[in-house]
Write an enzyme that holds these catalytic residues in place. Structure first.
Site, short mmCIF file in Angstrom:
data_model
loop_
_atom_site.label_atom_id
_atom_site.label_comp_id
_atom_site.label_asym_id
_atom_site.label_seq_id
_atom_site.Cartn_x
_atom_site.Cartn_y
_atom_site.Cartn_z
N ARG A 77 -1.36 1.57 -17.71
CA ARG A 77 -1.48 2.55 -16.64
C ARG A 77 -2.56 2.09 -15.65
NH1 ARG A 77 -4.66 8.24 -16.63
NH2 ARG A 77 -4.28 8.60 -14.43
N HIS A 121 -5.95 8.06 -7.74
CA HIS A 121 -7.04 8.19 -8.71
C HIS A 121 -8.35 8.22 -7.91
CE1 HIS A 121 -8.00 7.57 -13.21
NE2 HIS A 121 -9.16 7.85 -12.62
N GLU A 167 -6.24 13.98 -12.45
CA GLU A 167 -7.28 14.99 -12.69
C GLU A 167 -7.67 15.79 -11.45
OE1 GLU A 167 -10.53 13.05 -14.69
OE2 GLU A 167 -9.34 12.70 -16.49
N ASN A 294 -5.33 14.02 -20.21
CA ASN A 294 -6.53 13.19 -20.37
C ASN A 294 -7.53 14.01 -21.19
OD1 ASN A 294 -5.21 11.51 -18.57
ND2 ASN A 294 -6.77 11.65 -16.97
N TYR A 296 -11.12 14.12 -23.54
CA TYR A 296 -12.37 13.47 -23.96
C TYR A 296 -13.20 14.30 -24.92
CZ TYR A 296 -11.45 9.87 -20.54
OH TYR A 296 -10.87 8.83 -19.86
N GLU A 354 -5.20 9.42 -21.12
CA GLU A 354 -6.55 8.86 -21.25
C GLU A 354 -7.19 9.50 -22.47
OE1 GLU A 354 -9.25 9.22 -17.89
OE2 GLU A 354 -7.66 8.70 -16.49
#
Ligand code: GBH
Length: 463
Positions: A77, A121, A167, A294, A296, A354
């Site tokens: 990606r 992005h 995002e 994504n 985290y 991600e």
């Protein structure tokens, strides 16, 4: 289905973004983006670091594809730098820019690696910020859709998986409310307006994609969200945690699936929240072919009367390891989030686009990094995915963030997320222990196994 032996079309990848790796910021006709401007402004990034050179991927992409092969990646990606292909954001296109991405895609295909392309992005052409005020301007969605249509026309025969926006929460909140990301604005009301136009931009681009698509292909946007655990078993804290997820994941996921903001946002934000036109609603509804998550970290949320429109306060999950960015390591949050998203969005397939962590890597004299902490992070998050799959959640892909150490936005180069080390003096690449581990995980079918213990324990502890 055996969740620890995913079907052969489970997508194993790694992700990057143009401004974080490419460099060559003033070459071959590329114009500045808002990130070039932001990084050049004193005090905005750590040590004044910029993406002018970054990993020099623009010149070293062949070497980087070689690394991807050694990592056994099935997919890669990356994002297109909009000001490299359309320097002013609209109008004249830059042939040299398109040629770079066409070569990249061709070489990925030749290496048997599936390209997954993000259109935006964060590196908005600076001209669109200067001339129109950027994403706050209501013409941006149409301008973005024209750029997107051009990318589909140039690359759509070889690229069958697309992400429009990366995002939108970060763009709206970090870029326009907190001001710690480009364009560095600090205006609470602007966040909702910018988010609104990002959603509209996504919807308009998807409409163009579907109108032009010839063969099979899928499109979505990348949703970043944490999971919010209630800080106690009290009903008020449980309700607050649900409000937190609905106003984070749901802020973008609900419009992308249902064509409308969550009821809790409408009720609590009133006129701060813009309205979608009938056409926007029609285009947004069903505009996500899959959920691109994504993930985290996660937080704890408690009900605090009067604390902001949602009357809640978030705090870090206690008693778990932290990464070098200070984010608590919470694989159980990913497990919960997969269930939450799958349940709310009618079991749409999910790709993790991600997931990864920065740690304080210590290279030996040859540049090798024995990053056992990163291996543990990846192992435990893959185990959380395997559990969710075993419970029926339709997860179809996993992309590690990131292929190689890169410019971590305002944090500069010191926060390293790579499976591959990049020495920013020499630009030499060295596969880390986590890179070898990931290659092995992919080769052996990847999901499940030893890490499951940790996420089970965490599930109990957070109950
Ligand atoms: C992603 O952003 C980006 O897509 C990528 O470019 C970037 O390099 C990567 O992740 C690593 O940061 O802010 O303390 O409340 C993710 C950004 C990370 C923002 C988690 C919210 C929550 C912790 N998100 N963060 S905190």
């Amino acid at each position: 289905m055996n969740p620890s032996r995913p079907d052969s079309d489970f997508l194993w990848g790694a992700a990057t973004a143009a401004y974080q790796i490419e460099g060559a910021a003033a070459e071959d006709g590329r114009a500045p983006s808002i990130w070039d401007v932001f990084c050049a402004t004193p005090g905005k990034t750590a040590r004044g670091e910029t993406g002018a050179i970054a990993c020099d991927h623009y010149h070293r992409y062949r070497e980087d594809i070689g690394l991807m092969r050694r990592l056994n990646l099935g997919a890669y990606r990356f994002s297109i730098s909009w000001p490299r292909v359309i320097p002013s954001g609209r109008g004249t296109t830059n042939e040299a820019g398109w040629t770079f991405y066409e070569r990249l895609v061709d070489e990925l295909c030749a290496a048997g690696i599936r390209p997954v392309v993000t259109l935006f992005h964060w590196d908005l052409p600076a001209a669109l910020q200067n001339e129109l005020g950027g994403w706050a301007h209501d013409d941006l969605p149409a301008i973005f859709a024209d750029y997107a249509a051009m990318a589909f026309a140039r690359l759509g025969d070889r690229v069958s998986m697309w992400l429009t926006i990366n995002e939108p929460w970060c763009v709206a909140e970090l870029g326009h409310v907190r001001g710690c990301h480009a364009p560095g604005l600090k205006d609470p009301a602007l966040g909702y307006r910018v988010a609104h136009n990002l959603l509209r931009a996504h919807a308009h681009a998807v409409a163009r994609y579907r109108a032009a698509r010839r063969g099979p292909g899928a499109i979505s946007f990348a949703l970043n969200t944490s999971y919010s655990f209630p800080a106690s078993a009290l009903a008020a804290d449980r309700a607050a945690a649900e409000r937190a997820i609905e106003s984070f994941a749901g802020w973008f996921g609900d419009p992308g699936v249902f064509g409308a903001y969550p009821a809790v946002m409408r009720a609590r934000l009133g006129s701060l929240l813009p309205e979608f036109s009938a056409e926007d609603t029609r285009l947004l509804k069903g505009s996500m072919d899959f959920i691109a998550l994504n993930y985290y970290t996660s937080d704890l949320v408690r009900h605090v009367p009067g604390a902001g429109p949602f009357e809640l306060e978030a705090s870090p999950v206690p008693d778990v390891p932290r990464t070098a960015t200070g984010w608590p390591v919470v694989p159980e949050g990913l497990h919960r989030l997969l269930h939450w998203l799958s349940g709310r969005y009618a079991r749409l397939p999910i790709h993790i686009m991600e997931n990864g962590a920065a740690f304080d890597d210590r290279p030996d004299k040859d540049g090798f990094v024995d990053d056992q902490d990163r291996i543990a992070y990846l192992r435990d998050h893959l185990a959380a995915i395997a559990r969710a799959r075993g419970e029926g959640v339709d997860v179809r892909g996993y992309f590690a963030w990131s292929l190689l150490d890169n410019l971590e936005w305002a944090e500069g180069f010191s926060k390293r997320f790579g499976l591959v080390r990049c020495d920013f003096e020499t630009l030499r690449r060295t596969i880390k222990a986590s890179g070898y581990w990931y290659a092995q995980a992919i080769a052996s079918g990847g999901l499940g196994g030893a890490g499951a213990v940790r996420t089970d324990q965490q599930a109990e502890a957070l109950e």
